[in-house]
Design a protein around this motif. Sequence first.
Motif, PDB file in Angstrom:
ATOM      1  N   LEU A 125       0.826  -1.204   0.000  1.00  0.00           N
ATOM      2  CA  LEU A 125       0.000   0.000   0.000  1.00  0.00           C
ATOM      3  C   LEU A 125       0.861   1.254   0.000  1.00  0.00           C
ATOM      4  O   LEU A 125       0.538   2.247  -0.662  1.00  0.00           O
ATOM      5  N   MET A 126       1.956   1.208   0.748  1.00  0.00           N
ATOM      6  CA  MET A 126       2.860   2.355   0.801  1.00  0.00           C
ATOM      7  C   MET A 126       3.406   2.677  -0.586  1.00  0.00           C
ATOM      8  O   MET A 126       3.475   3.836  -0.991  1.00  0.00           O
ATOM      9  N   ILE A 127       3.756   1.647  -1.338  1.00  0.00           N
ATOM     10  CA  ILE A 127       4.284   1.852  -2.690  1.00  0.00           C
ATOM     11  C   ILE A 127       3.217   2.445  -3.600  1.00  0.00           C
ATOM     12  O   ILE A 127       3.472   3.376  -4.377  1.00  0.00           O
ATOM     13  N   ALA A 128       1.989   1.933  -3.487  1.00  0.00           N
ATOM     14  CA  ALA A 128       0.888   2.429  -4.321  1.00  0.00           C
ATOM     15  C   ALA A 128       0.578   3.889  -4.014  1.00  0.00           C
ATOM     16  O   ALA A 128       0.390   4.708  -4.926  1.00  0.00           O
ATOM     17  N   VAL A 129       0.519   4.228  -2.726  1.00  0.00           N
ATOM     18  CA  VAL A 129       0.228   5.604  -2.330  1.00  0.00           C
ATOM     19  C   VAL A 129       1.362   6.527  -2.762  1.00  0.00           C
ATOM     20  O   VAL A 129       1.132   7.666  -3.180  1.00  0.00           O
ATOM     21  N   THR A 130       2.594   6.035  -2.684  1.00  0.00           N
ATOM     22  CA  THR A 130       3.738   6.843  -3.113  1.00  0.00           C
ATOM     23  C   THR A 130       3.601   7.237  -4.580  1.00  0.00           C
ATOM     24  O   THR A 130       3.865   8.377  -4.964  1.00  0.00           O
ATOM     25  N   LEU A 131       3.183   6.291  -5.411  1.00  0.00           N
ATOM     26  CA  LEU A 131       2.990   6.595  -6.837  1.00  0.00           C
ATOM     27  C   LEU A 131       1.911   7.660  -7.023  1.00  0.00           C
ATOM     28  O   LEU A 131       2.047   8.559  -7.861  1.00  0.00           O
ATOM     29  N   GLY A 132       0.834   7.540  -6.239  1.00  0.00           N
ATOM     30  CA  GLY A 132      -0.221   8.544  -6.309  1.00  0.00           C
ATOM     31  C   GLY A 132       0.264   9.916  -5.895  1.00  0.00           C
ATOM     32  O   GLY A 132      -0.077  10.932  -6.511  1.00  0.00           O
ATOM     33  N   VAL A 133       1.097   9.960  -4.855  1.00  0.00           N
ATOM     34  CA  VAL A 133       1.650  11.227  -4.384  1.00  0.00           C
ATOM     35  C   VAL A 133       2.564  11.844  -5.444  1.00  0.00           C
ATOM     36  O   VAL A 133       2.556  13.062  -5.667  1.00  0.00           O
ATOM     37  N   ILE A 134       3.354  11.006  -6.100  1.00  0.00           N
ATOM     38  CA  ILE A 134       4.232  11.510  -7.160  1.00  0.00           C
ATOM     39  C   ILE A 134       3.420  12.184  -8.261  1.00  0.00           C
ATOM     40  O   ILE A 134       3.785  13.249  -8.772  1.00  0.00           O
ATOM     41  N   LEU A 135       2.284  11.580  -8.633  1.00  0.00           N
ATOM     42  CA  LEU A 135       1.409  12.183  -9.645  1.00  0.00           C
ATOM     43  C   LEU A 135       0.860  13.529  -9.168  1.00  0.00           C
ATOM     44  O   LEU A 135       0.760  14.483  -9.955  1.00  0.00           O
ATOM     45  N   CYS A 136       0.537  13.621  -7.880  1.00  0.00           N
ATOM     46  CA  CYS A 136       0.041  14.886  -7.330  1.00  0.00           C
ATOM     47  C   CYS A 136       1.127  15.956  -7.350  1.00  0.00           C
ATOM     48  O   CYS A 136       0.863  17.129  -7.634  1.00  0.00           O
ATOM     49  N   VAL A 137       2.357  15.561  -7.034  1.00  0.00           N
ATOM     50  CA  VAL A 137       3.475  16.505  -7.076  1.00  0.00           C
ATOM     51  C   VAL A 137       3.687  17.016  -8.495  1.00  0.00           C
ATOM     52  O   VAL A 137       3.896  18.211  -8.733  1.00  0.00           O
ATOM     53  N   MET A 138       3.610  16.117  -9.474  1.00  0.00           N
ATOM     54  CA  MET A 138       3.761  16.510 -10.874  1.00  0.00           C
ATOM     55  C   MET A 138       2.637  17.452 -11.295  1.00  0.00           C
ATOM     56  O   MET A 138       2.870  18.439 -12.007  1.00  0.00           O
ATOM     57  N   GLY A 139       1.412  17.156 -10.852  1.00  0.00           N
ATOM     58  CA  GLY A 139       0.283  18.010 -11.194  1.00  0.00           C
ATOM     59  C   GLY A 139       0.376  19.389 -10.561  1.00  0.00           C
ATOM     60  O   GLY A 139       0.137  20.406 -11.214  1.00  0.00           O
ATOM     61  N   SER A 140       0.786  19.445  -9.275  1.00  0.00           N
ATOM     62  CA  SER A 140       0.909  20.731  -8.612  1.00  0.00           C
ATOM     63  C   SER A 140       2.037  21.554  -9.224  1.00  0.00           C
ATOM     64  O   SER A 140       1.952  22.785  -9.293  1.00  0.00           O
ATOM     65  N   ARG A 141       3.086  20.883  -9.681  1.00  0.00           N
ATOM     66  CA  ARG A 141       4.180  21.602 -10.326  1.00  0.00           C
ATOM     67  C   ARG A 141       3.692  22.294 -11.605  1.00  0.00           C
ATOM     68  O   ARG A 141       4.059  23.435 -11.872  1.00  0.00           O
ATOM     69  N   LYS A 142       2.849  21.604 -12.374  1.00  0.00           N
ATOM     70  CA  LYS A 142       2.370  22.147 -13.632  1.00  0.00           C
ATOM     71  C   LYS A 142       1.530  23.400 -13.445  1.00  0.00           C
ATOM     72  O   LYS A 142       1.584  24.335 -14.260  1.00  0.00           O
ATOM     73  N   PHE A 143       0.762  23.459 -12.352  1.00  0.00           N
ATOM     74  CA  PHE A 143      -0.166  24.576 -12.165  1.00  0.00           C
ATOM     75  C   PHE A 143       0.265  25.556 -11.057  1.00  0.00           C
ATOM     76  O   PHE A 143      -0.543  26.356 -10.599  1.00  0.00           O
ATOM     77  N   ALA A 144       1.529  25.495 -10.672  1.00  0.00           N
ATOM     78  CA  ALA A 144       1.998  26.351  -9.580  1.00  0.00           C
ATOM     79  C   ALA A 144       2.247  27.779 -10.030  1.00  0.00           C
ATOM     80  O   ALA A 144       2.273  28.712  -9.210  1.00  0.00           O
ATOM     81  N   HIS A 145       2.436  28.010 -11.323  1.00  0.00           N
ATOM     82  CA  HIS A 145       2.798  29.348 -11.810  1.00  0.00           C
ATOM     83  C   HIS A 145       1.771  29.859 -12.808  1.00  0.00           C
ATOM     84  O   HIS A 145       1.110  29.071 -13.463  1.00  0.00           O
TER      85      HIS A 145
END
Length: 296
Positions: free
Chosen positions: A276-296
């Motif tokens: 579960l930790m690995i699965a959630v980590t992948l989800g978090v990585i996607l969120c980080v990528m998404g927030s990076r795209k819309f941060a500016h």
Amino acid sequence: MVTNVVNQSNHDLRSGWLNGLVGVVIFSGSLPATRIAVQEMDPFFLTFIRASIAGLLAIMLILFFREKRPTRNQLFSLIVVSLGVVIGFPLLTAMALQHVTSSHSIVFLGLLPMATAIFGVIRGGERPKLAFWIFSAIGSVLVMGFALSQDIAISATGDLLMLASVVVCGLGYAEGARISRELGGWQVICWALIISLPLMLLATIETMPDDIGVISLQGWIALGYVSLFSMLIGFIFWYRGLVAGGIAAVGQLQLLQPFFGLGLSATLLSEKVSPLMIAVTLGVILCVMGSRKFAH
């Protein structure tokens, strides 16, 4: 000319994210190392001695590079940084880890990116897009949901201390990044450490245990890590990353910190790593990528 400006901007953003990631990896060892240290040291003594060691190193760096003193207007920001990340966060987390495990403390680290982003708006003048906040919120929920799904004991005292630590740390991160635009990243953490050094040295002497000689090698190694890496080296990369990539955007990398921390906890404290930790980590990585795209 326009192409050069765009390329430079992209380079700064990449540099910001890379430096921020290095900082997060370094910080990931802080809670496991603190958890080890507080098993043998009083949390107040640990907080004071780690800041004293880092502060003495900071003086050597400032003198070696002959850095100019901060102005009177910059002192307020440096005091805020000192209260937030030199004294507040280390002390509050050390006290909390007497009541909760390092795994349980990760529940609250999921809130740290959001706190940093909010203070980035208040103190840094940043204005992320709505989509950024959505990705940030989802990432925080994923981290907190994962941590709460584990078999953990809850302590009201420990939880309140960790919540307070998140608030002061987010403020310290944002304020430090803001003033780093004027002073430079490593200079900010060095001056913040130096400002608090007289008080930290006196407090270290006052709280020094009589039986300090019985502290194990593991305890001293943990102290060395939080003094050198958590209090100084990590901030050099972290503030450089926040300045180059943006406080709110790069701050989202902290969503990955709990999982780096859990990996270290599994190694150092024999805490289990689940699928579960690995699965959630992948989800978090996607969120980080998404927030990076819309941060500016």
